[in-house]
Design an enzyme around this catalytic site. Structure first.
Site, PDB file in Angstrom:
ATOM      1  N   ASN A  52    -103.931   0.987  82.424  1.00 27.76           N
ATOM      2  CA  ASN A  52    -104.625   2.095  83.244  1.00 27.76           C
ATOM      3  C   ASN A  52    -105.801   1.852  83.240  1.00 27.76           C
ATOM      4  OD1 ASN A  52    -104.815   2.102  79.856  1.00 27.76           O
ATOM      5  ND2 ASN A  52    -104.726   4.842  80.068  1.00 27.76           N
ATOM      6  N   GLU A  63    -108.972   4.190  83.884  1.00 27.28           N
ATOM      7  CA  GLU A  63    -109.865   5.190  84.300  1.00 27.28           C
ATOM      8  C   GLU A  63    -111.577   5.189  84.590  1.00 27.28           C
ATOM      9  OE1 GLU A  63    -109.824   6.926  80.245  1.00 27.28           O
ATOM     10  OE2 GLU A  63    -107.671   7.210  80.110  1.00 27.28           O
ATOM     11  N   CYS A 111    -103.203   5.457  86.098  1.00 29.76           N
ATOM     12  CA  CYS A 111    -101.883   4.452  85.301  1.00 29.76           C
ATOM     13  C   CYS A 111    -101.224   3.733  85.317  1.00 29.76           C
ATOM     14  CB  CYS A 111    -100.499   5.696  85.358  1.00 29.76           C
ATOM     15  SG  CYS A 111    -101.164   7.454  85.026  1.00 29.76           S
ATOM     16  N   GLU A 118     -98.486   2.200  85.221  1.00 32.58           N
ATOM     17  CA  GLU A 118     -97.769   1.738  85.746  1.00 32.58           C
ATOM     18  C   GLU A 118     -97.599   1.980  87.010  1.00 32.58           C
ATOM     19  OE1 GLU A 118     -98.130   4.081  83.557  1.00 32.58           O
ATOM     20  OE2 GLU A 118     -96.348   4.620  83.039  1.00 32.58           O
ATOM     21  N   CYS A 123     -95.612   9.664  83.600  1.00 29.05           N
ATOM     22  CA  CYS A 123     -95.817  10.557  84.120  1.00 29.05           C
ATOM     23  C   CYS A 123     -95.100  10.593  85.073  1.00 29.05           C
ATOM     24  CB  CYS A 123     -97.651  10.650  83.992  1.00 29.05           C
ATOM     25  SG  CYS A 123     -97.706  10.197  85.336  1.00 29.05           S
ATOM     26  N   CYS A 148     -96.284   9.156  88.376  1.00 32.46           N
ATOM     27  CA  CYS A 148     -95.145   7.646  87.874  1.00 32.46           C
ATOM     28  C   CYS A 148     -93.705   7.220  87.958  1.00 32.46           C
ATOM     29  CB  CYS A 148     -95.560   6.908  86.386  1.00 32.46           C
ATOM     30  SG  CYS A 148     -97.579   7.013  86.046  1.00 32.46           S
TER      31      CYS A 148
HETATM   32  N1  THU Z   1    -101.749   7.155  82.115  1.00 26.82           N
HETATM   33  C1  THU Z   1    -100.806   6.354  81.963  1.00 26.82           C
HETATM   34  O1  THU Z   1    -101.067   4.985  82.541  1.00 26.82           O
HETATM   35  N2  THU Z   1     -99.348   6.790  81.868  1.00 26.82           N
HETATM   36  C2  THU Z   1     -98.770   7.638  82.258  1.00 26.82           C
HETATM   37  O2  THU Z   1     -97.237   7.540  82.528  1.00 26.82           O
HETATM   38  C3  THU Z   1     -99.434   8.516  81.669  1.00 26.82           C
HETATM   39  C4  THU Z   1    -100.922   8.328  81.553  1.00 26.82           C
HETATM   40  C5  THU Z   1    -102.663   7.465  81.525  1.00 26.82           C
HETATM   41  C6  THU Z   1    -104.629   7.742  82.414  1.00 26.82           C
HETATM   42  C7  THU Z   1    -104.689   8.526  81.138  1.00 26.82           C
HETATM   43  O3  THU Z   1    -105.628   7.156  81.164  1.00 26.82           O
HETATM   44  C8  THU Z   1    -104.458   8.369  79.622  1.00 26.82           C
HETATM   45  O4  THU Z   1    -103.093   7.538  79.706  1.00 26.82           O
HETATM   46  C9  THU Z   1    -104.016   9.654  79.657  1.00 26.82           C
HETATM   47  O5  THU Z   1    -103.500  10.264  79.790  1.00 26.82           O
END
Ligand code: THU
Length: 134
Positions: free
Chosen positions: A45, A47, A56, A58, A89, A92
């Site tokens: 991820n 940010e 994300c 994925e 999520c 994804c």
């Molecule tokens: N996140 C992912 O990398 N993959 C997911 O399927 C759900 C959430 C990340 C996004 C964000 O940087 C952190 O997790 C918290 O939501």
């Protein structure tokens, strides 16, 4: 190219978790997308201080796969630190579905060695397709 073993994929995801850029959520995630060619593609991820621009793990891994010239997913392994290990999520799930079969395994793991296994079809039945198929 020979396909990496599940243990090798688990190890790769665990190693790459350290590369996650998650200074806002403090929730690092790494994902390994193994293509049908056998090539593993890593995502973490990423940010952003403008929070909705965060990406994300994925989706970053699927992007790497497409950029690398592969189009078909064999399996996805996702490493997070939560218990139970986080499942992908909704967004994804749709992104993975574009390059997967309903039976494609999605394996969610954590530092504690817990593991949850799904198929993408279980996680996202009736994924959106322009022709309505699936
Ligand atoms: N996140 C992912 O990398 N993959 C997911 O399927 C759900 C959430 C990340 C996004 C964000 O940087 C952190 O997790 C918290 O939501």
């Amino acid at each position: 190219m020979s396909k990496p073993t599940l243990d090798e994929i688990r190890k790769l995801a665990k190693e790459k978790l350290a590369n996650a850029y998650a200074p806002y959520s403090h929730f690092p995630v790494s994902a390994v997308v193994v293509a049908k060619s056998g090539r593993p593609y890593v995502g973490v991820n990423v940010e952003n201080s403008a929070y909705p621009l965060s990406r994300c793990a994925e989706q970053v891994a699927v992007g790497a796969m497409v950029a690398g010239g592969d189009r078909e997913i064999e399996l996805v392994l996702i490493h997070s630190t939560s218990s139970p290990p986080a499942a992908p999520c909704g967004a994804c799930r749709q992104v993975i579905s574009e390059f997967a079969d309903p039976e494609t395994p999605i394996i969610c793991v954590n530092d504690a060695g817990e593991e949850r296994r799904f198929t993408i079809g279980e996680l996202l039945p009736a994924a959106f397709k322009l022709d309505g198929s699936r």
